[in-house]
Design an enzyme around this catalytic site. Structure first.
Site: not given
Length: 425
Positions: A204, A334
């Site tokens: 990330e 999410k």
């Protein structure tokens, strides 16, 4: 409103070099929506099912079956639907799949179409996505929870905690928050380098140094915040994603060389919160430890937000159980954990109605799709987690939020420290 005339999908690559689904929805007025579907590395067992092909191709991770499901069954089903009826579209997709976890058609197939339909409807209405979904009151820009040190399943370092984040709570605007985050990120690189540690990056965009412990990693970040000219706790706070299910085996937490109970892990978190300006801890316990979450929330919930990711999997039913048991006090959002936009909306609404905070989130396998930036504003989440201020699939979301803030002008409000329980009252 315009009708859906064509739905199609293709296989594309995500930021980890694995295949994922990109879906397109076309309307009879010429409007079109495109959506790329993300994919996680540390996935909760209760998540909606991501359909993969198996076999040798792409090491078994191909998504041609999911693509075929979009191009055939889903395309046939949705032809003629009014594009602005998102709930009806999503209900049709859920019914067509017919399973509880979307395993027949694949949550990756269903979600791609769900988002692409919303984008097409927004374009048809002449509105940006955040305004189309959130209405005229969508105006709060989220605090960027920037993952600047990667550990756990997102890196090959020895650090067990998966994400160490900074939250620029003292900024006056989102653009200032982004600048602060970027400056701390660059300062961190020089701090890590000065200690002879690796400045390699995790999935990330955060650094993945071989820090000795959680505290050692936090100390690096505190040093970087100061080096960048900011005050820890006042300008920049800290947050953790422990992803503890990843190191929970045989009834124990295998953490930093020892085997720990839930009670012992709770003591670890209490010590960390006492020593560092931490405002948020995500997935501190194993994803089915309801009793442990209730106790931890009782102990620490008034100081930090206890965020359910694998614990809630953006599922309204699991979230309701958490609310009933007073387990955790914040929801990680999410979209691919649940698989449609309207189910995501329902989870966020349920959270807000019961005083739970919400944090919109990317996945470690991302695309250049910026939907979650718009959704964070549309749903008034107040927080967004979308990686380091580096790597274009992460930065794409931050840049979209800059555009939204500029477009909103004087109406834009930055959530800042008001987003966290540590600063309430």
């Amino acid at each position: 409103m315009a009708d859906i005339i064509h739905v199609m999908a293709r296989e594309i690559l995500d930021s980890r070099g694995n295949p994922t689904v990109e879906a397109e929805v076309f309307l009879d007025d010429g409007a079109r929506g495109v959506a790329g579907v993300p994919s996680g590395a540390s996935t909760g067992v209760h998540e909606a099912h991501e359909l993969r092909d198996g076999g040798d191709r792409y090491l078994g991770k191909g998504v041609l079956k999911a693509v075929e499901n979009v191009n055939e069954e889903i395309a046939d089903e949705l032809a003629g639907f009014e594009a602005d009826d998102q709930r009806l579209i999503d209900q049709a997709l859920i019914k067509l799949d017919g399973t509880e976890n979307k395993s027949r058609l694949g949550a990756n197939a269903i979600l791609g179409v769900s988002i692409a339909a919303a984008k097409a409807a927004a374009e048809s209405a002449g509105l940006p996505l955040y305004r189309y979904v959130g209405g005229p009151n969508a105006h709060v820009l989220p605090v960027p929870m920037m993952n600047i040190v990667n550990g756990g399943a997102h890196a090959d370092s020895g650090v067990d905690v998966q994400e160490f984040m900074i939250a620029p709570i003292g900024a006056e605007s989102f653009s200032e928050a982004l600048r602060i985050g970027a400056e701390v990120y660059h300062a961190l690189k020089s701090v890590i380098k000065s200690k002879g540690l690796s400045t390699g990056l995790g999935d990330e965009g955060g650094f993945a140094p071989e820090a000795e412990s959680t505290k050692a990693a936090l100390d690096l970040i505190i040093e970087a915040i100061k080096k960048a000219g900011f005050e820890p706790g006042k300008d920049v706070a800290l947050a953790l994603d422990v992803a503890s299910s990843e190191f929970f085996k045989d009834g124990k937490y295998h953490f930093e060389g020892g085997e720990h109970t839930a009670e012992e892990m709770a003591k670890v978190y209490e010590e960390l919160v006492a020593k560092y300006p931490i405002v948020s801890i995500e997935d501190p316990l194993q994803e089915d430890d309801w009793e442990g979450y209730t106790k931890l929330t009782e102990t620490l919930g008034d100081k930090v937000q206890i965020v359910g990711d694998d614990f809630f999997v953006t599922n309204p039913a699991r979230l309701q159980e958490g609310i009933d048991k007073k387990a955790a006090n914040a929801l990680l959002v999410k979209v691919n954990q649940i698989g449609t936009l309207t189910e995501t909306f329902d989870a966020v609404e349920l959270a807000h109605r019961n005083g739970y905070r919400t944090m919109m989130s990317h996945r470690s396998g991302e695309t250049e799709d910026t939907t979650i930036a718009d959704l964070a504003v549309a749903l008034n989440c107040g927080q967004i987690k979308t990686g380091a201020p580096a790597r274009s699939e992460r930065v794409a979301k931050y840049n979209q939020l800059l555009r939204i803030e500029q477009e909103l002008g004087d109406a834009a409000v930055y959530a800042g420290r008001s987003a966290f329980p540590r600063f309430q009252g």
